[in-house]
Design a protein around this motif. Structure first.
Motif, PDB file in Angstrom:
ATOM      1  N   ASN A  22     -29.519  -6.128   4.690  1.00  0.00           N
ATOM      2  CA  ASN A  22     -30.556  -5.803   5.300  1.00  0.00           C
ATOM      3  C   ASN A  22     -30.659  -6.356   6.768  1.00  0.00           C
ATOM      4  N   SER A  23     -29.719  -7.255   6.978  1.00  0.00           N
ATOM      5  CA  SER A  23     -29.887  -7.667   8.541  1.00  0.00           C
ATOM      6  C   SER A  23     -28.437  -8.153   8.456  1.00  0.00           C
ATOM      7  N   PRO A  24     -28.050  -7.749   9.624  1.00  0.00           N
ATOM      8  CA  PRO A  24     -26.336  -7.946   9.921  1.00  0.00           C
ATOM      9  C   PRO A  24     -25.683  -9.309   9.740  1.00  0.00           C
ATOM     10  N   VAL A  25     -26.500 -10.333  10.338  1.00  0.00           N
ATOM     11  CA  VAL A  25     -25.981 -11.550  10.373  1.00  0.00           C
ATOM     12  C   VAL A  25     -25.741 -12.175   8.961  1.00  0.00           C
ATOM     13  N   ARG A  26     -26.493 -11.588   8.224  1.00  0.00           N
ATOM     14  CA  ARG A  26     -26.248 -12.131   6.821  1.00  0.00           C
ATOM     15  C   ARG A  26     -25.207 -12.135   6.078  1.00  0.00           C
ATOM     16  N   SER A 116     -43.178  -8.268  12.234  1.00  0.00           N
ATOM     17  CA  SER A 116     -41.813  -9.063  12.562  1.00  0.00           C
ATOM     18  C   SER A 116     -41.791  -9.471  13.928  1.00  0.00           C
ATOM     19  N   GLY A 117     -40.919 -10.378  14.248  1.00  0.00           N
ATOM     20  CA  GLY A 117     -40.776 -10.764  15.746  1.00  0.00           C
ATOM     21  C   GLY A 117     -40.238  -9.716  16.704  1.00  0.00           C
ATOM     22  N   THR A 118     -39.637  -8.874  16.172  1.00  0.00           N
ATOM     23  CA  THR A 118     -39.176  -7.685  16.897  1.00  0.00           C
ATOM     24  C   THR A 118     -40.392  -6.740  17.411  1.00  0.00           C
ATOM     25  N   GLU A 119     -41.492  -6.547  16.435  1.00  0.00           N
ATOM     26  CA  GLU A 119     -42.743  -5.698  16.778  1.00  0.00           C
ATOM     27  C   GLU A 119     -43.480  -6.830  17.713  1.00  0.00           C
ATOM     28  N   CYS A 143     -30.415 -14.338  25.333  1.00  0.00           N
ATOM     29  CA  CYS A 143     -31.523 -14.658  24.520  1.00  0.00           C
ATOM     30  C   CYS A 143     -31.814 -13.125  23.705  1.00  0.00           C
ATOM     31  N   TYR A 144     -32.297 -13.352  22.305  1.00  0.00           N
ATOM     32  CA  TYR A 144     -32.506 -12.252  21.572  1.00  0.00           C
ATOM     33  C   TYR A 144     -34.017 -12.132  21.179  1.00  0.00           C
ATOM     34  N   HIS A 145     -34.527 -10.967  21.604  1.00  0.00           N
ATOM     35  CA  HIS A 145     -35.843 -10.779  21.349  1.00  0.00           C
ATOM     36  C   HIS A 145     -36.272  -9.682  20.259  1.00  0.00           C
ATOM     37  N   GLY A 146     -35.276  -9.401  19.287  1.00  0.00           N
ATOM     38  CA  GLY A 146     -35.319  -8.452  18.072  1.00  0.00           C
ATOM     39  C   GLY A 146     -34.658  -7.266  18.535  1.00  0.00           C
ATOM     40  N   HIS A 147     -34.655  -6.018  17.806  1.00  0.00           N
ATOM     41  CA  HIS A 147     -33.563  -4.920  18.080  1.00  0.00           C
ATOM     42  C   HIS A 147     -34.386  -3.710  18.710  1.00  0.00           C
ATOM     43  N   GLY A 210     -32.432 -19.836  21.026  1.00  0.00           N
ATOM     44  CA  GLY A 210     -31.819 -20.368  19.643  1.00  0.00           C
ATOM     45  C   GLY A 210     -30.785 -19.256  19.182  1.00  0.00           C
ATOM     46  N   ASN A 211     -30.543 -18.342  20.098  1.00  0.00           N
ATOM     47  CA  ASN A 211     -29.629 -17.089  19.795  1.00  0.00           C
ATOM     48  C   ASN A 211     -28.306 -17.373  20.491  1.00  0.00           C
ATOM     49  N   MET A 212     -27.995 -18.644  20.932  1.00  0.00           N
ATOM     50  CA  MET A 212     -26.615 -18.821  21.588  1.00  0.00           C
ATOM     51  C   MET A 212     -26.349 -20.096  21.329  1.00  0.00           C
ATOM     52  N   PHE A 238     -43.236 -15.839  26.858  1.00  0.00           N
ATOM     53  CA  PHE A 238     -42.525 -16.749  25.871  1.00  0.00           C
ATOM     54  C   PHE A 238     -42.254 -16.152  24.708  1.00  0.00           C
ATOM     55  N   ASP A 239     -40.928 -16.029  24.401  1.00  0.00           N
ATOM     56  CA  ASP A 239     -40.712 -15.368  23.012  1.00  0.00           C
ATOM     57  C   ASP A 239     -40.594 -16.659  22.161  1.00  0.00           C
ATOM     58  N   GLU A 240     -41.823 -17.009  21.345  1.00  0.00           N
ATOM     59  CA  GLU A 240     -41.892 -18.304  20.650  1.00  0.00           C
ATOM     60  C   GLU A 240     -41.639 -17.829  18.982  1.00  0.00           C
ATOM     61  N   VAL A 241     -40.976 -16.826  18.641  1.00  0.00           N
ATOM     62  CA  VAL A 241     -40.536 -16.687  17.318  1.00  0.00           C
ATOM     63  C   VAL A 241     -39.976 -17.809  16.925  1.00  0.00           C
ATOM     64  N   MET A 242     -39.001 -18.210  17.388  1.00  0.00           N
ATOM     65  CA  MET A 242     -38.313 -19.140  16.723  1.00  0.00           C
ATOM     66  C   MET A 242     -39.019 -20.750  17.001  1.00  0.00           C
ATOM     67  N   THR A 243     -39.574 -20.746  18.108  1.00  0.00           N
ATOM     68  CA  THR A 243     -40.320 -22.065  18.736  1.00  0.00           C
ATOM     69  C   THR A 243     -41.695 -22.158  18.347  1.00  0.00           C
ATOM     70  N   GLY A 266     -43.296 -15.426  15.342  1.00  0.00           N
ATOM     71  CA  GLY A 266     -42.666 -14.676  13.816  1.00  0.00           C
ATOM     72  C   GLY A 266     -42.489 -15.869  13.072  1.00  0.00           C
ATOM     73  N   LYS A 267     -41.497 -15.701  12.045  1.00  0.00           N
ATOM     74  CA  LYS A 267     -40.927 -16.788  11.270  1.00  0.00           C
ATOM     75  C   LYS A 267     -42.071 -17.783  10.757  1.00  0.00           C
ATOM     76  N   VAL A 268     -42.510 -19.141  11.107  1.00  0.00           N
ATOM     77  CA  VAL A 268     -43.298 -19.826  10.534  1.00  0.00           C
ATOM     78  C   VAL A 268     -44.723 -19.299  10.451  1.00  0.00           C
ATOM     79  N   PHE A 399     -23.455 -18.582  17.384  1.00  0.00           N
ATOM     80  CA  PHE A 399     -24.504 -18.243  18.206  1.00  0.00           C
ATOM     81  C   PHE A 399     -25.874 -18.329  17.569  1.00  0.00           C
ATOM     82  N   GLU A 400     -25.811 -19.313  16.476  1.00  0.00           N
ATOM     83  CA  GLU A 400     -27.182 -19.524  16.131  1.00  0.00           C
ATOM     84  C   GLU A 400     -27.582 -20.947  16.040  1.00  0.00           C
ATOM     85  N   THR A 401     -28.840 -21.125  15.849  1.00  0.00           N
ATOM     86  CA  THR A 401     -29.305 -22.664  15.840  1.00  0.00           C
ATOM     87  C   THR A 401     -29.536 -22.927  14.242  1.00  0.00           C
TER      88      THR A 401
HETATM   89  P1  KE4 Z   1     -37.409 -10.464  13.433  1.00  0.00           P
HETATM   90  O1  KE4 Z   1     -37.637  -8.984  14.087  1.00  0.00           O
HETATM   91  O2  KE4 Z   1     -36.052 -10.600  12.855  1.00  0.00           O
HETATM   92  O3  KE4 Z   1     -38.583 -11.065  12.855  1.00  0.00           O
HETATM   93  O4  KE4 Z   1     -37.398 -11.389  14.867  1.00  0.00           O
HETATM   94  C1  KE4 Z   1     -36.786 -11.040  16.191  1.00  0.00           C
HETATM   95  C2  KE4 Z   1     -36.602 -12.200  16.819  1.00  0.00           C
HETATM   96  C3  KE4 Z   1     -37.184 -12.419  18.054  1.00  0.00           C
HETATM   97  N1  KE4 Z   1     -37.094 -13.253  18.939  1.00  0.00           N
HETATM   98  C4  KE4 Z   1     -36.320 -14.486  18.383  1.00  0.00           C
HETATM   99  C5  KE4 Z   1     -36.335 -15.806  19.564  1.00  0.00           C
HETATM  100  C6  KE4 Z   1     -35.628 -14.403  17.449  1.00  0.00           C
HETATM  101  O5  KE4 Z   1     -35.025 -15.561  16.879  1.00  0.00           O
HETATM  102  C7  KE4 Z   1     -35.668 -13.409  16.426  1.00  0.00           C
HETATM  103  C8  KE4 Z   1     -34.867 -13.246  15.383  1.00  0.00           C
HETATM  104  N2  KE4 Z   1     -34.137 -13.931  14.833  1.00  0.00           N
HETATM  105  C9  KE4 Z   1     -32.686 -13.851  14.161  1.00  0.00           C
HETATM  106  C10 KE4 Z   1     -31.822 -15.203  13.991  1.00  0.00           C
HETATM  107  N3  KE4 Z   1     -31.135 -15.355  15.302  1.00  0.00           N
HETATM  108  C11 KE4 Z   1     -33.307 -13.433  12.760  1.00  0.00           C
HETATM  109  C12 KE4 Z   1     -32.323 -13.497  11.777  1.00  0.00           C
HETATM  110  C13 KE4 Z   1     -31.813 -11.929  11.480  1.00  0.00           C
HETATM  111  O6  KE4 Z   1     -31.604 -11.130  12.645  1.00  0.00           O
HETATM  112  O7  KE4 Z   1     -31.553 -11.636  10.414  1.00  0.00           O
END
Ligand code: KE4
Length: 427
Positions: A22-26, A116-119, A143-147, A210-212, A238-243, A266-268, A399-401
């Motif tokens: 349900n998520s590609p990196v897995r 979600s972090g994307t939202e 940098c990744y901010h979701g899809h 954290g995405n490189m 600041f996208d602090e989904v990770m930090t 997001g996340k924590v 490309f992950e942390t």
């Molecule tokens: P989610 O939509 O996956 O909850 O968050 C997107 C997102 C936004 N911003 C940052 C800085 C992120 O790292 C993420 C999602 N991180 C990835 C790991 N690189 C989630 C793992 C995955 O895609 O399955």
């Protein structure tokens, strides 16, 4: 390690889930082989369907900062579930976690929870555009901010400054409003402002990437971005989904002493349940529906179960001693792996900020996407699978942390360093 059951489960999953996940990196495409299927997890350990135990350095890509099946979170979810899981009405719980988050994070007055972090990032950019009445955004390659469409953009050809879609389904119309800069290169940002005067709504970035792999901001970089945004009346997101709630109680804003205009989480913040959030000062957040004209909504936003998990997690992090412990453990791991890789004469560089760390098989410092891409991916794949077979579960991509949990003991860290010594000799 035997992976018989995981392999059978993956074959079955691929028949009904795209790529079996349900998520590609897995899916382990970046490292090859089949993913392990986790049956349960506790503290710093994952237990797969074949009964193998792994020391976990992904921790669900960040959320499990205090370990898996953390009792205060599990109990909060159990209690809450018995009262019903979702009402679609306001609950006192949302106000409680909102007040706690606002008290922990600098420079925010209000927060909106999403799923979600994307939202969170998608909504933050819409809010920035609505607030500034400008259309273009600057993001950084790598940098990744979701899809969300606006973020799935890769650097355009040299001739153009705006991006091109890096996924089918993203339109050129969307891509033209996303400008690509180079992380840690302030001139690349200045140039975009010069070429797009008065059209830029915001800069969005991971204050620690954290995405490189893990890439810290170079000295003064965040301060310079702050100044550029002030000079050009753009917002700094600041996208602090990770930090967020990982690098410090107040996240990267606290750690670096630089104020963003909008912060995403997001996340924590969800304690392992689906929670994202975005936050800002009143004059920005009051532009959001139903108070203001910028629309954003969600059936399960502020869901009581997720709020209960998040609230239990944030309450544990309010006493911020955990951050010093996490920093010490991550430094110990860094030094240990450094020594073993050096002894085996393996070309590498290790980046680390707080409890985020990444190993790059590259002789040059890794400071942006381009230098991160110079890493030897074949070596990374061998390292990943070697460590997996030693019972160490790392992020399945160069490309992950990695994200440490404070549930790790120094014995776990020593076991990891010893595994690194054995694997380094095979590289
Ligand atoms: P989610 O939509 O996956 O909850 O968050 C997107 C997102 C936004 N911003 C940052 C800085 C992120 O790292 C993420 C999602 N991180 C990835 C790991 N690189 C989630 C793992 C995955 O895609 O399955």
């Amino acid at each position: 390690m035997i992976y018989k059951r995981s392999s059978a489960l993956f074959a079955a999953a691929q028949k009904v889930l795209p790529g079996g996940v349900n998520s590609p990196v897995r899916a382990f495409n970046a490292v090859g082989g089949n993913p392990i299927f986790v049956e349960r997890a506790e503290g710093p350990y994952l237990y797969d369907e074949d009964g193998n135990r792994f020391i976990d350095y992904i921790n669900s890509w960040g959320p499990m900062i205090l370990g898996h099946a953390y009792a205060p979170v599990v109990n909060a979810v159990k209690e809450r579930a018995e009262k019903g899981t979702s009402f679609g009405t306001p609950t006192a719980l949302e106000t409680e976690i909102a007040n706690l988050a606002v008290s922990m994070v600098p420079n925010i007055d209000k927060i909106r929870f999403v799923n979600s972090g994307t939202e969170a990032c998608m909504s933050a950019v819409r809010l920035a555009r609505g607030y500034t009445q400008k259309d273009k955004i600057i993001k950084f390659a790598g940098c990744y901010h979701g899809h969300s469409d606006s973020f799935l953009i890769q650097a355009g050809s040299g001739a153009v400054t705006f991006g091109t879609p890096n996924s089918p389904g993203v339109t050129k119309g969307t891509a033209k409003d996303t400008l690509l800069a180079t992380y840690n290169d302030i001139d690349s940002v200045q140039n975009l402002f010069d070429e797009n005067e008065d059209e830029i709504a915001c800069i969005i970035l991971e204050p620690v990437a954290g995405n490189m792999g893990c890439i810290p901001p170079s000295a003064g970089f965040l301060e310079q971005l702050r100044e550029l945004c002030d000079n050009h009346k753009a917002l700094l997101v600041f996208d602090e989904v990770m930090t967020g709630f990982r690098l410090a109680k107040g996240g990267a804003q606290e750690l670096y002493g630089v104020n963003a205009d909008i912060v995403t989480f997001g996340k924590v913040i969800g304690g392992g349940l689906p929670v994202g959030a975005f936050a800002a000062r009143n004059e920005i957040m009051d532009h959001l529906a139903p108070e203001g004209p910028v629309y954003q909504a969600g059936t399960l936003s502020g869901n009581p179960l997720a709020m209960a998990a998040g609230l239990a997690m944030l309450k544990e992090l309010e006493n911020d001693e955990v951050y010093a412990s996490l920093k010490k453990k991550t430094a110990y791991l860094h030094e240990g792996m450094e020594e073993k890789l050096k002894a085996a004469k393996v070309t590498h560089t290790i980046n680390r900020v707080g409890s985020m760390i990444s190993v790059h098989f590259s002789e040059t410092p890794v400071t942006d996407f381009e230098s991160a891409a110079l890493g030897n991916n074949e070596t990374f794949k061998k390292f990943f699978h070697g460590m997996l077979n030693e019972g160490i579960y790392l992020a399945p991509s160069a490309f992950e942390t990695w994200f440490l949990t404070d549930a790790l003991s120094y014995d776990d860290l020593d076991e990891t360093i010893a595994a690194c010594e054995r694997v380094a000799k095979t590289l």
